[in-house]
Design a protein around this motif. Sequence first.
Motif, PDB file in Angstrom:
ATOM      1  N   VAL A 205       5.155   1.196 -24.016  1.00 58.46           N
ATOM      2  CA  VAL A 205       5.688   2.492 -23.580  1.00 58.46           C
ATOM      3  C   VAL A 205       7.144   2.631 -24.013  1.00 58.46           C
ATOM      4  N   LEU A 206       7.932   1.587 -23.793  1.00 62.29           N
ATOM      5  CA  LEU A 206       9.355   1.638 -24.130  1.00 62.29           C
ATOM      6  C   LEU A 206       9.601   1.824 -25.622  1.00 62.29           C
ATOM      7  N   LYS A 207       8.736   1.246 -26.454  1.00 64.66           N
ATOM      8  CA  LYS A 207       8.982   1.349 -27.895  1.00 64.66           C
ATOM      9  C   LYS A 207       8.749   2.762 -28.432  1.00 64.66           C
ATOM     10  N   ILE A 208       8.173   3.634 -27.607  1.00 62.96           N
ATOM     11  CA  ILE A 208       8.068   5.052 -27.975  1.00 62.96           C
ATOM     12  C   ILE A 208       9.452   5.696 -27.953  1.00 62.96           C
ATOM     13  N   TYR A 209      10.303   5.214 -27.046  1.00 62.00           N
ATOM     14  CA  TYR A 209      11.603   5.829 -26.832  1.00 62.00           C
ATOM     15  C   TYR A 209      12.771   4.997 -27.352  1.00 62.00           C
ATOM     16  N   LEU A 210      12.561   3.718 -27.541  1.00 64.58           N
ATOM     17  CA  LEU A 210      13.640   2.825 -27.962  1.00 64.58           C
ATOM     18  C   LEU A 210      13.277   2.110 -29.245  1.00 64.58           C
ATOM     19  N   PRO A 211      14.268   1.768 -30.078  1.00 66.59           N
ATOM     20  CA  PRO A 211      13.973   1.012 -31.304  1.00 66.59           C
ATOM     21  C   PRO A 211      13.311  -0.324 -30.977  1.00 66.59           C
ATOM     22  N   GLU A 212      12.251  -0.633 -31.691  1.00 68.67           N
ATOM     23  CA  GLU A 212      11.511  -1.853 -31.385  1.00 68.67           C
ATOM     24  C   GLU A 212      12.349  -3.102 -31.622  1.00 68.67           C
ATOM     25  N   LYS A 213      13.227  -3.060 -32.634  1.00 67.48           N
ATOM     26  CA  LYS A 213      14.060  -4.235 -32.891  1.00 67.48           C
ATOM     27  C   LYS A 213      14.991  -4.517 -31.714  1.00 67.48           C
ATOM     28  N   ASN A 214      15.439  -3.450 -31.026  1.00 69.02           N
ATOM     29  CA  ASN A 214      16.286  -3.637 -29.846  1.00 69.02           C
ATOM     30  C   ASN A 214      15.501  -4.259 -28.704  1.00 69.02           C
ATOM     31  N   LEU A 215      14.269  -3.816 -28.523  1.00 72.57           N
ATOM     32  CA  LEU A 215      13.421  -4.398 -27.490  1.00 72.57           C
ATOM     33  C   LEU A 215      13.190  -5.880 -27.745  1.00 72.57           C
ATOM     34  N   LEU A 216      12.934  -6.214 -28.987  1.00 74.80           N
ATOM     35  CA  LEU A 216      12.661  -7.605 -29.325  1.00 74.80           C
ATOM     36  C   LEU A 216      13.900  -8.476 -29.150  1.00 74.80           C
ATOM     37  N   MET A 217      15.054  -7.995 -29.607  1.00 75.36           N
ATOM     38  CA  MET A 217      16.267  -8.818 -29.615  1.00 75.36           C
ATOM     39  C   MET A 217      16.961  -8.886 -28.255  1.00 75.36           C
ATOM     40  N   PHE A 218      16.852  -7.835 -27.454  1.00 71.77           N
ATOM     41  CA  PHE A 218      17.643  -7.786 -26.219  1.00 71.77           C
ATOM     42  C   PHE A 218      16.812  -7.789 -24.943  1.00 71.77           C
ATOM     43  N   TRP A 219      15.502  -7.703 -25.086  1.00 68.77           N
ATOM     44  CA  TRP A 219      14.614  -7.773 -23.919  1.00 68.77           C
ATOM     45  C   TRP A 219      13.683  -8.971 -24.016  1.00 68.77           C
ATOM     46  N   VAL A 220      12.907  -9.034 -25.091  1.00 69.98           N
ATOM     47  CA  VAL A 220      11.916 -10.100 -25.224  1.00 69.98           C
ATOM     48  C   VAL A 220      12.585 -11.454 -25.478  1.00 69.98           C
ATOM     49  N   LEU A 221      13.420 -11.531 -26.516  1.00 66.16           N
ATOM     50  CA  LEU A 221      14.020 -12.817 -26.888  1.00 66.16           C
ATOM     51  C   LEU A 221      14.899 -13.410 -25.791  1.00 66.16           C
ATOM     52  N   PRO A 222      15.827 -12.651 -25.193  1.00 64.65           N
ATOM     53  CA  PRO A 222      16.664 -13.253 -24.146  1.00 64.65           C
ATOM     54  C   PRO A 222      15.867 -13.740 -22.934  1.00 64.65           C
ATOM     55  N   SER A 223      14.816 -13.013 -22.571  1.00 67.10           N
ATOM     56  CA  SER A 223      14.031 -13.447 -21.414  1.00 67.10           C
ATOM     57  C   SER A 223      13.286 -14.746 -21.708  1.00 67.10           C
ATOM     58  N   LEU A 224      12.773 -14.881 -22.933  1.00 68.27           N
ATOM     59  CA  LEU A 224      12.095 -16.123 -23.309  1.00 68.27           C
ATOM     60  C   LEU A 224      13.088 -17.287 -23.381  1.00 68.27           C
ATOM     61  N   LEU A 225      14.247 -17.042 -23.969  1.00 68.42           N
ATOM     62  CA  LEU A 225      15.270 -18.091 -24.035  1.00 68.42           C
ATOM     63  C   LEU A 225      15.739 -18.487 -22.639  1.00 68.42           C
ATOM     64  N   SER A 226      15.763 -17.530 -21.746  1.00 63.10           N
ATOM     65  CA  SER A 226      16.169 -17.812 -20.368  1.00 63.10           C
ATOM     66  C   SER A 226      15.212 -18.782 -19.686  1.00 63.10           C
ATOM     67  N   THR A 227      13.909 -18.661 -19.969  1.00 61.86           N
ATOM     68  CA  THR A 227      12.967 -19.605 -19.365  1.00 61.86           C
ATOM     69  C   THR A 227      13.256 -21.026 -19.829  1.00 61.86           C
ATOM     70  N   LEU A 228      13.651 -21.158 -21.096  1.00 64.50           N
ATOM     71  CA  LEU A 228      14.016 -22.482 -21.613  1.00 64.50           C
ATOM     72  C   LEU A 228      15.294 -22.992 -20.950  1.00 64.50           C
ATOM     73  N   GLN A 229      16.265 -22.102 -20.776  1.00 60.56           N
ATOM     74  CA  GLN A 229      17.515 -22.487 -20.123  1.00 60.56           C
ATOM     75  C   GLN A 229      17.258 -22.952 -18.692  1.00 60.56           C
ATOM     76  N   LEU A 230      16.484 -22.178 -17.963  1.00 62.15           N
ATOM     77  CA  LEU A 230      16.169 -22.535 -16.577  1.00 62.15           C
ATOM     78  C   LEU A 230      15.397 -23.843 -16.497  1.00 62.15           C
ATOM     79  N   PHE A 231      14.409 -23.986 -17.389  1.00 63.17           N
ATOM     80  CA  PHE A 231      13.582 -25.184 -17.344  1.00 63.17           C
ATOM     81  C   PHE A 231      14.378 -26.420 -17.750  1.00 63.17           C
ATOM     82  N   TYR A 232      15.106 -26.332 -18.857  1.00 63.66           N
ATOM     83  CA  TYR A 232      15.786 -27.518 -19.382  1.00 63.66           C
ATOM     84  C   TYR A 232      16.888 -28.012 -18.441  1.00 63.66           C
ATOM     85  N   PHE A 233      17.759 -27.090 -18.020  1.00 60.23           N
ATOM     86  CA  PHE A 233      18.899 -27.501 -17.206  1.00 60.23           C
ATOM     87  C   PHE A 233      18.585 -27.556 -15.709  1.00 60.23           C
TER      88      PHE A 233
END
Length: 222
Positions: free
Chosen positions: A131-159
Motif C-alpha cells: 500500500v505504501l509503495k503506491i504513495y512513496l518511492p519504493e527505494k525509500n521504503l526499502l532503505m529506510f523502513w525495511v533495511l533498518p528494521s532488519l538490521l535492528s533485529t541483528l543489533q538487538l540479538f547480537y548485543f
Amino acid sequence: MATLIIVLWMVSITMLMLSDFSFLNPLLYVFVLIQMHLYTGLFITAHDAMHGTVAPNKPKLNLFFGQTCTLLYALFPFKALYAKHHEHHDFVHSAKDPDYHEGKFIVWYYHFIKQYLSWRQVVLMAIIYNVLKIYLPEKNLLMFWVLPSLLSTLQLFYFGTYLPHKGEHQNIYQSNTQSKNHVWAFFSCYFFGYHYEHHQSPGTPWWKLWQVKEQNSSTNNG
C-alpha cells in the motif's frame, strides 16, 4: 524518554521517506544506521514497558507505550512479547528460555526470530508495504523502513542476547556484561550490553543502566 524515542523515530522516518537520495551519497548509509538505532530504541522502550518502567504506577499508560512501540516496530503483539520476555527472566539460559538456544550465531538468530515473528505479522507487513509503495518511492521504503528494521533485529540479538548469554556463566543470572564504556554501551544497544546489570535490576530503565554498572564497578573495585 519513551515519548522522545517515538517522536525521533517518527520525524526521522517521515523526513527520510520524503527525501530524494543517491546510492552514491555516503550520508545515505549514515541515515540508515541512525534509523536502525531508532528502531532499536522503539524495541528497547517496549522492553522497558514489559518491566513497568516507562510509566511506573500507571499500568494503562505503560501498556499504551509498550503496544505503540511494538506496533511501530513490526506489528508485534505486546502481551505475547511480555509473556515470552518474562519467561526469559524466569528461566534464563535453560530449555524454557525462549531467547536461548545452543548453537552457532546464525542458528541461534534463526531460532530467536522464529520465537517472536508470526506469519500474520509477515502478511500484514507485506500488505502495508504494498500500500505504501503506491504513495512513496519504493527505494525509500526499502532503505529506510525495511533495511533498518532488519538490521535492528541483528543489533538487538547480537548485543542484547547472543553476547550476554553465550557460553557458561558463574552467576545466578547466567549473563555476561560489557566492559564499562558508557558511550559504546549506548550506541551498541542502549546500555543492554550491561546485561548482567539488567537481570540484576530489571526495574531499572535503559537510560539508568549505566548507573547500576557504575555501582557494580565501585563495589568490585572496593
